[in-house]
Write a protein that holds these residues in place. Structure first.
Motif, PDB file in Angstrom:
ATOM      1  N   UNK A 110       0.759  -1.185  -0.048  1.00 52.62           N
ATOM      2  CA  UNK A 110       0.075   0.061  -0.121  1.00 52.62           C
ATOM      3  C   UNK A 110       0.844   1.242  -0.305  1.00 52.62           C
ATOM      4  N   UNK A 111       1.672   1.209   0.960  1.00 45.11           N
ATOM      5  CA  UNK A 111       2.616   2.848   0.768  1.00 45.11           C
ATOM      6  C   UNK A 111       3.547   2.892  -0.356  1.00 45.11           C
ATOM      7  N   UNK A 113       2.818   1.693  -3.336  1.00 49.87           N
ATOM      8  CA  UNK A 113       1.799   1.778  -4.420  1.00 49.87           C
ATOM      9  C   UNK A 113       1.545   3.462  -4.391  1.00 49.87           C
ATOM     10  N   UNK A 114       1.130   3.936  -3.323  1.00 46.44           N
ATOM     11  CA  UNK A 114       0.585   4.978  -3.035  1.00 46.44           C
ATOM     12  C   UNK A 114       1.972   6.347  -3.315  1.00 46.44           C
ATOM     13  N   UNK A 115       3.248   5.792  -3.056  1.00 53.26           N
ATOM     14  CA  UNK A 115       4.349   6.710  -3.432  1.00 53.26           C
ATOM     15  C   UNK A 115       4.307   6.526  -4.860  1.00 53.26           C
ATOM     16  N   UNK A 116       4.256   5.682  -5.492  1.00 53.77           N
ATOM     17  CA  UNK A 116       4.495   5.702  -6.993  1.00 53.77           C
ATOM     18  C   UNK A 116       3.318   6.457  -7.688  1.00 53.77           C
ATOM     19  N   UNK A 131       3.613  15.209   1.416  1.00 57.22           N
ATOM     20  CA  UNK A 131       3.126  13.760   1.303  1.00 57.22           C
ATOM     21  C   UNK A 131       4.109  12.638   1.066  1.00 57.22           C
ATOM     22  N   UNK A 132       5.139  12.890   0.104  1.00 58.44           N
ATOM     23  CA  UNK A 132       6.415  12.030   0.063  1.00 58.44           C
ATOM     24  C   UNK A 132       6.953  11.751   0.936  1.00 58.44           C
ATOM     25  N   UNK A 133       7.178  12.606   2.019  1.00 62.01           N
ATOM     26  CA  UNK A 133       8.123  12.414   3.121  1.00 62.01           C
ATOM     27  C   UNK A 133       7.361  11.466   4.030  1.00 62.01           C
ATOM     28  N   UNK A 134       6.189  11.723   4.155  1.00 60.67           N
ATOM     29  CA  UNK A 134       5.276  10.870   5.090  1.00 60.67           C
ATOM     30  C   UNK A 134       5.222   9.421   4.542  1.00 60.67           C
ATOM     31  N   UNK A 135       4.910   9.134   3.182  1.00 54.40           N
ATOM     32  CA  UNK A 135       4.893   7.889   2.594  1.00 54.40           C
ATOM     33  C   UNK A 135       6.581   7.237   2.615  1.00 54.40           C
ATOM     34  N   UNK A 136       7.413   7.951   2.499  1.00 56.14           N
ATOM     35  CA  UNK A 136       8.796   7.340   2.436  1.00 56.14           C
ATOM     36  C   UNK A 136       9.257   6.907   3.905  1.00 56.14           C
ATOM     37  N   UNK A 137       8.542   7.938   4.814  1.00 64.30           N
ATOM     38  CA  UNK A 137       9.029   7.299   6.305  1.00 64.30           C
ATOM     39  C   UNK A 137       8.280   5.926   6.526  1.00 64.30           C
TER      40      UNK A 137
END
Length: 217
Positions: A110-111, A113-116, A131-137
Motif C-alpha cells: 500500500x505505501x 504503490x501510493x508513493x508511485x 506527502x512524499x516524506x510521510x510515505x517514504x517514512x
C-alpha cells in the motif's frame, strides 16, 4: 484446459514488469504451466465482457474452464495451491508462506504503490513534499523490519515460495528510488529472485508485448 490471463495491450509500466500480470506470469512459469494471454486496451477493460470477469475493470484475470478469478494475489494463491513449487508441503511452513503473501500485499504494497502514484499525479501539488516524506517514512519503517527479518537468508522462510514471489514484485517498484538500495540485503534478495529462470521467462514475455505495441505505433 488452457489457462488464459489478461494483460495490458499497452502497459503504463513501459515493459518494466511492474504491472500485476507479471505476478501471475511468474507464478505460472515457476510451476511449469502454459498459458495464453488476452491483451486488452484501457477501453476494453471497462466493457461488460471484462467487467464480468473483473468487477473493478482491471487486470489481470485468470480463466481456466469455468473458473474465473481476479486479484493478482488470489490468482497466485490459487496457482500455488493447485501446483507444486510455490507452497511448502509442511503445514506450518505453508501457513507461514501464506502469511508472507498477505504481508507483501497488505503491509508493504500500500505505501509503496501510493508513493508511485504520488510521484506521477501529485508532483506539482503544494503538499507533494510533505506527502512524499510521510510515505517514504512509512515505507522505510516497513523495509527496515523486513530487512531485519530476512537477515542473511536467501528467502523469507526457507525455500522460495509464493510469499517471496509477491514480496519481490512489490519491492521492485522501489528500484532506483534509493529506498530499497538503503538495504543491501533486500536489494540482493530482489536480484536473486530476478535471476530465477522462471522470472526471466515471465519478464521477457511481458516485455515482448510492450515492444510489439511500441513498434506498431
Amino acid at each position: 484446459m488452457t489457462i488464459t490471463i489478461t494483460a495490458f495491450e499497452r502497459s503504463p509500466d513501459r515493459g518494466r514488469g511492474l504491472a500485476r500480470d507479471m505476478r501471475v506470469r511468474w507464478a505460472l512459469e515457476e510451476v511449469g504451466q502454459p498459458y495464453d494471454v488476452r491483451l486488452l486496451s484501457f477501453g476494453e477493460m471497462k466493457q461488460p465482457a471484462h467487467l464480468a470477469l473483473h468487477p473493478f475493470g482491471q487486470i489481470p484475470t485468470y480463466e481456466e474452464g469455468d473458473l474465473a478469478l481476479f486479484e493478482s494475489g488470489a490468482i497466485v494463491f490459487h496457482i500455488a495451491e493447485q501446483h507444486a513449487g510455490l507452497l511448502p508441503d509442511d503445514a506450518k511452513a505453508r501457513a507461514r508462506a501464506i502469511a508472507w503473501m498477505f504481508a507483501a500485499l497488505n503491509t508493504l504494497e500500500p505505501p509503496i504503490f501510493e508513493r508511485a502514484l504520488a510521484t506521477i499525479f501529485e508532483r506539482d501539488e503544494p503538499w507533494y513534499a510533505q506527502r512524499l516524506h510521510a510515505l517514504e517514512d512509512s515505507i522505510g519503517k516497513r523495509l527496515g523490519a523486513l530487512s531485519s527479518r530476512l537477515g542473511n537468508a536467501d528467502w523469507l522462510d526457507g525455500a522460495f515460495s509464493a510469499g517471496d514471489l509477491l514480496m519481490v514484485t512489490v519491492l521492485r517498484r522501489l528500484q532506483g528510488s534509493g529506498l530499497l538500495e538503503a538495504y543491501p540485503n533486500l536489494s540482493a534478495y530482489v536480484a536473486r529472485a530476478e535471476a530465477r529462470p522462471a522470472y526471466k521467462r515471465a519478464f521477457e514475455a511481458q516485455l515482448a508485448v510492450f515492444t510489439a505495441a511500441s513498434t506498431s505505433g
